[in-house]
Design a protein around this motif. Sequence first.
Motif, mmCIF file in Angstrom:
data_model
loop_
_atom_site.group_PDB
_atom_site.id
_atom_site.type_symbol
_atom_site.label_atom_id
_atom_site.label_comp_id
_atom_site.label_asym_id
_atom_site.label_seq_id
_atom_site.Cartn_x
_atom_site.Cartn_y
_atom_site.Cartn_z
ATOM 1 N N THR A 5 0.751 -1.194 0.118
ATOM 2 C CA THR A 5 0.095 0.096 0.045
ATOM 3 C C THR A 5 0.872 1.302 -0.082
ATOM 4 O O THR A 5 0.520 2.181 -0.675
ATOM 5 C CB THR A 5 -1.011 -0.106 1.217
ATOM 6 O OG1 THR A 5 -1.896 -1.279 1.163
ATOM 7 C CG2 THR A 5 -1.820 1.211 1.151
ATOM 8 N N PHE A 6 1.771 1.259 0.873
ATOM 9 C CA PHE A 6 2.769 2.321 0.799
ATOM 10 C C PHE A 6 3.443 2.659 -0.544
ATOM 11 O O PHE A 6 3.550 3.893 -0.911
ATOM 12 C CB PHE A 6 3.936 2.294 1.802
ATOM 13 C CG PHE A 6 5.110 3.246 1.960
ATOM 14 C CD1 PHE A 6 4.986 4.453 2.677
ATOM 15 C CD2 PHE A 6 6.110 3.100 1.267
ATOM 16 C CE1 PHE A 6 5.881 5.299 2.799
ATOM 17 C CE2 PHE A 6 7.034 4.018 1.335
ATOM 18 C CZ PHE A 6 6.885 5.330 1.964
ATOM 19 N N LEU A 7 4.056 1.637 -1.282
ATOM 20 C CA LEU A 7 4.384 1.798 -2.486
ATOM 21 C C LEU A 7 3.471 2.228 -3.506
ATOM 22 O O LEU A 7 3.890 2.555 -4.783
ATOM 23 C CB LEU A 7 5.287 0.528 -2.733
ATOM 24 C CG LEU A 7 6.360 0.168 -1.766
ATOM 25 C CD1 LEU A 7 7.002 -1.307 -2.326
ATOM 26 C CD2 LEU A 7 7.610 1.266 -1.868
ATOM 27 N N GLU A 8 2.477 2.139 -3.445
ATOM 28 C CA GLU A 8 1.311 2.554 -4.517
ATOM 29 C C GLU A 8 1.570 4.157 -4.686
ATOM 30 O O GLU A 8 1.072 4.613 -5.655
ATOM 31 C CB GLU A 8 -0.009 2.127 -4.050
ATOM 32 C CG GLU A 8 -0.386 0.730 -3.910
ATOM 33 C CD GLU A 8 -1.872 0.180 -3.648
ATOM 34 O OE1 GLU A 8 -2.538 1.215 -3.155
ATOM 35 O OE2 GLU A 8 -2.174 -0.787 -3.777
ATOM 36 N N ASP A 45 7.993 6.193 -3.765
ATOM 37 C CA ASP A 45 9.184 5.541 -4.170
ATOM 38 C C ASP A 45 9.433 4.473 -3.161
ATOM 39 O O ASP A 45 9.516 4.578 -1.987
ATOM 40 C CB ASP A 45 10.119 6.488 -4.822
ATOM 41 C CG ASP A 45 9.699 7.419 -5.781
ATOM 42 O OD1 ASP A 45 8.788 6.821 -6.493
ATOM 43 O OD2 ASP A 45 10.295 8.438 -5.985
ATOM 44 N N GLY A 46 10.167 3.453 -3.725
ATOM 45 C CA GLY A 46 11.055 2.429 -3.171
ATOM 46 C C GLY A 46 10.580 1.043 -3.466
ATOM 47 O O GLY A 46 9.823 0.809 -4.572
ATOM 48 N N GLU A 47 10.993 0.018 -2.657
ATOM 49 C CA GLU A 47 10.791 -1.416 -3.291
ATOM 50 C C GLU A 47 10.663 -2.152 -1.935
ATOM 51 O O GLU A 47 10.808 -1.992 -0.938
ATOM 52 C CB GLU A 47 11.870 -2.006 -3.977
ATOM 53 C CG GLU A 47 13.373 -2.084 -3.446
ATOM 54 C CD GLU A 47 14.393 -2.206 -4.394
ATOM 55 O OE1 GLU A 47 14.809 -3.366 -4.135
ATOM 56 O OE2 GLU A 47 14.726 -1.394 -5.311
ATOM 57 N N VAL A 48 10.115 -3.254 -2.383
ATOM 58 C CA VAL A 48 9.849 -4.464 -1.268
ATOM 59 C C VAL A 48 11.077 -5.064 -0.804
ATOM 60 O O VAL A 48 11.986 -5.464 -1.658
ATOM 61 C CB VAL A 48 8.831 -5.471 -1.738
ATOM 62 C CG1 VAL A 48 8.773 -6.634 -0.630
ATOM 63 C CG2 VAL A 48 7.642 -4.773 -2.092
ATOM 64 N N LEU A 63 14.050 2.100 0.613
ATOM 65 C CA LEU A 63 14.011 3.519 0.056
ATOM 66 C C LEU A 63 14.992 3.690 -0.989
ATOM 67 O O LEU A 63 16.050 2.972 -1.089
ATOM 68 C CB LEU A 63 14.070 4.670 0.962
ATOM 69 C CG LEU A 63 13.127 4.528 2.132
ATOM 70 C CD1 LEU A 63 13.185 5.454 3.369
ATOM 71 C CD2 LEU A 63 11.465 4.879 1.332
ATOM 72 N N PRO A 64 14.655 4.616 -1.905
ATOM 73 C CA PRO A 64 15.647 4.825 -3.106
ATOM 74 C C PRO A 64 17.094 5.285 -2.865
ATOM 75 O O PRO A 64 18.158 4.706 -3.310
ATOM 76 C CB PRO A 64 15.290 6.180 -3.698
ATOM 77 C CG PRO A 64 13.520 6.057 -3.628
ATOM 78 C CD PRO A 64 13.523 5.441 -2.046
ATOM 79 N N ARG A 102 12.684 1.476 5.850
ATOM 80 C CA ARG A 102 11.349 1.974 6.498
ATOM 81 C C ARG A 102 10.619 0.908 6.966
ATOM 82 O O ARG A 102 10.099 0.285 6.012
ATOM 83 C CB ARG A 102 11.016 3.242 5.622
ATOM 84 C CG ARG A 102 9.623 3.856 6.428
ATOM 85 C CD ARG A 102 9.161 5.146 5.728
ATOM 86 N NE ARG A 102 7.983 5.749 6.387
ATOM 87 C CZ ARG A 102 7.117 6.394 5.667
ATOM 88 N NH1 ARG A 102 7.617 7.039 4.633
ATOM 89 N NH2 ARG A 102 6.133 6.614 6.550
ATOM 90 N N CYS A 103 10.269 0.847 8.303
ATOM 91 C CA CYS A 103 8.992 -0.142 8.312
ATOM 92 C C CYS A 103 7.799 0.588 8.708
ATOM 93 O O CYS A 103 7.657 1.676 9.294
ATOM 94 C CB CYS A 103 9.586 -0.716 9.944
ATOM 95 S SG CYS A 103 8.295 -1.780 10.349
ATOM 96 N N VAL A 104 6.804 0.329 8.029
ATOM 97 C CA VAL A 104 5.701 1.016 7.980
ATOM 98 C C VAL A 104 4.520 0.056 8.593
ATOM 99 O O VAL A 104 3.253 0.479 8.318
ATOM 100 C CB VAL A 104 5.262 1.203 6.330
ATOM 101 C CG1 VAL A 104 6.093 2.186 5.662
ATOM 102 C CG2 VAL A 104 4.783 0.093 5.713
#
Length: 171
Positions: free
Chosen positions: A44-47, A50-53, A77-78, A83-85
Motif C-alpha cells: 500500500t505504501f509503495l502505491e 518510491d521504494g521497493e519491497v 527507499l531509493p 523504513r518499517c511501515v
Amino acid sequence: MQYHIPNELPYDFLKSIGILSVNQVKIDLANGSKKLECFNNVKTFLESNDGEVQLGWVFAQLGNIVFKLNAHVVVKLPDGSFRCVTPSEHGDSEINFTPDNSVADLIVNNQLPSKAYSLVTDKVVEEFVKLENLENKMRLEKKVDAVAYIRDQKYQISNKLIESFTKNQQL
C-alpha cells in the motif's frame, strides 16, 4: 512464557547462522497500516511512494534459551535505507532487521515463515524448538488441526521448559 524483543542481540549466535549485519530501522507508519500485515502495508505504501519491497527477518527471544527469526517486510527507499511501515505489536519505535531476499522462497500460502533455534544444549529446549518449527510449517500449510495438536504438545512440556529456562537463566 512469552517471546520478547531482545535488548541485546546474540551476535555470535547470529554470525553462526549466517547473519552478519543487523539494521536498526525506524518504524514510520503509513496511513492505514495494520499490525501483523507488513507485506500489505508495504504494498500500500509503495502505491504512492518510491521504494521497493525488502524481505528479511526480525528477532524475538525466549529468555536466553530460544531465539526466533520472524520474516518481515519493510520498504527499501531509493537511497538504500529501510523504513518499517507496520505498527509494532510491542509499541517499539524501531526494529532490528536483517535483509534476506531468500525469505521469498519460504513463503507458503501468502504466509511469512519463522525459524526457531535453541541457544542452549538442553533436551527440553531442543524439543520445544522442534515443536516451534513444526508448528510454523503446519501454520504455513494451513493445517489447523495439526497446529492445535502441536500447541497442546508444547503446553504439555511447559513446566519442564520453565525449569530449563530457570536453570539456564542462572548460568
